[in-house]
Design a protein around this motif. Structure first.
Motif, PDB file in Angstrom:
ATOM      1  N   PHE A  75       3.227 -11.640  -3.441  1.00 30.93           N
ATOM      2  CA  PHE A  75       1.946 -11.950  -4.059  1.00 30.93           C
ATOM      3  C   PHE A  75       0.765 -11.278  -3.377  1.00 30.93           C
ATOM      4  O   PHE A  75      -0.387 -11.591  -3.654  1.00 30.93           O
ATOM      5  N   GLY A  76       1.040 -10.329  -2.476  1.00 30.84           N
ATOM      6  CA  GLY A  76       0.003  -9.470  -1.932  1.00 30.84           C
ATOM      7  C   GLY A  76      -0.829 -10.028  -0.803  1.00 30.84           C
ATOM      8  O   GLY A  76      -1.852  -9.448  -0.456  1.00 30.84           O
ATOM      9  N   VAL A  77      -0.418 -11.130  -0.211  1.00 30.08           N
ATOM     10  CA  VAL A  77      -1.169 -11.684   0.907  1.00 30.08           C
ATOM     11  C   VAL A  77      -0.883 -10.890   2.180  1.00 30.08           C
ATOM     12  O   VAL A  77      -1.782 -10.584   2.949  1.00 30.08           O
ATOM     13  N   ILE A  78       0.384 -10.543   2.386  1.00 33.90           N
ATOM     14  CA  ILE A  78       0.789  -9.717   3.525  1.00 33.90           C
ATOM     15  C   ILE A  78       1.053  -8.308   2.992  1.00 33.90           C
ATOM     16  O   ILE A  78       1.887  -8.119   2.118  1.00 33.90           O
ATOM     17  N   THR A  79       0.344  -7.340   3.517  1.00 32.97           N
ATOM     18  CA  THR A  79       0.508  -5.967   3.030  1.00 32.97           C
ATOM     19  C   THR A  79       1.117  -5.051   4.079  1.00 32.97           C
ATOM     20  O   THR A  79       1.188  -3.847   3.885  1.00 32.97           O
ATOM     21  N   PHE A  80       1.552  -5.594   5.203  1.00 37.04           N
ATOM     22  CA  PHE A  80       2.143  -4.793   6.264  1.00 37.04           C
ATOM     23  C   PHE A  80       3.379  -4.070   5.739  1.00 37.04           C
ATOM     24  O   PHE A  80       4.282  -4.688   5.195  1.00 37.04           O
ATOM     25  N   TRP A  85       0.873   1.268   2.145  1.00 40.16           N
ATOM     26  CA  TRP A  85       1.288   1.982   3.351  1.00 40.16           C
ATOM     27  C   TRP A  85       2.246   3.113   2.992  1.00 40.16           C
ATOM     28  O   TRP A  85       2.119   4.223   3.510  1.00 40.16           O
ATOM     29  N   GLU A  86       3.191   2.843   2.095  1.00 34.31           N
ATOM     30  CA  GLU A  86       4.141   3.867   1.658  1.00 34.31           C
ATOM     31  C   GLU A  86       3.410   5.055   1.038  1.00 34.31           C
ATOM     32  O   GLU A  86       3.717   6.213   1.343  1.00 34.31           O
ATOM     33  N   GLU A  87       2.453   4.773   0.171  1.00 38.78           N
ATOM     34  CA  GLU A  87       1.701   5.850  -0.485  1.00 38.78           C
ATOM     35  C   GLU A  87       0.928   6.688   0.526  1.00 38.78           C
ATOM     36  O   GLU A  87       0.897   7.915   0.431  1.00 38.78           O
ATOM     37  N   ARG A  88       0.291   6.022   1.503  1.00 41.38           N
ATOM     38  CA  ARG A  88      -0.457   6.762   2.535  1.00 41.38           C
ATOM     39  C   ARG A  88       0.470   7.654   3.347  1.00 41.38           C
ATOM     40  O   ARG A  88       0.134   8.801   3.644  1.00 41.38           O
TER      41      ARG A  88
END
Length: 106
Positions: A75-80, A85-88
């Motif tokens: 649900f997007g609370v943790i984005t680690f 990050w993958e896209e970057r």
């Protein structure tokens, strides 16, 4: 090349798949732990049996922690280490590859 609508559709479909996976995980957690509770706590007390079967509360607590982390990630609370990050990292590696190619070109 894919158009914007196709990209948006694929991302939405992927998000729905992740949400569905979380709900399956939650359902299995509830069912398994409910059965464990009934078989080890309620039935022996109801029938007055002396069966000594204990539930691993640490195992349930650890599973609940992993379930909570799964939900927070979905649900997007943790984005680690998430999609952003993958896209970057992909863009970073593509840029490095391009620079290496340009510097080695004769």
């Amino acid at each position: 090349m894919e158009n914007l609508e196709d990209i948006k559709y694929k991302r939405a479909k992927e998000k729905v798949k992740k949400i569905r996976g979380f709900y399956v995980h939650l359902t299995v957690f509830i069912l398994v732990n409910s059965l464990l509770l009934v078989n080890t706590e309620i039935i022996p007390r109801f029938w007055n049996t002396s069966i000594e079967v204990k539930v691993s509360w640490w195992g349930i607590a650890l599973w609940a922690l992993f379930l909570a982390i799964h939900g927070l990630r979905v649900f997007g609370v943790i984005t680690f280490l998430g999609k952003d990050w993958e896209e970057r990292k992909i863009q970073e590696f593509m840029k490095e590859e391009e620079e290496t190619y340009k510097s080695n070109k004769f």
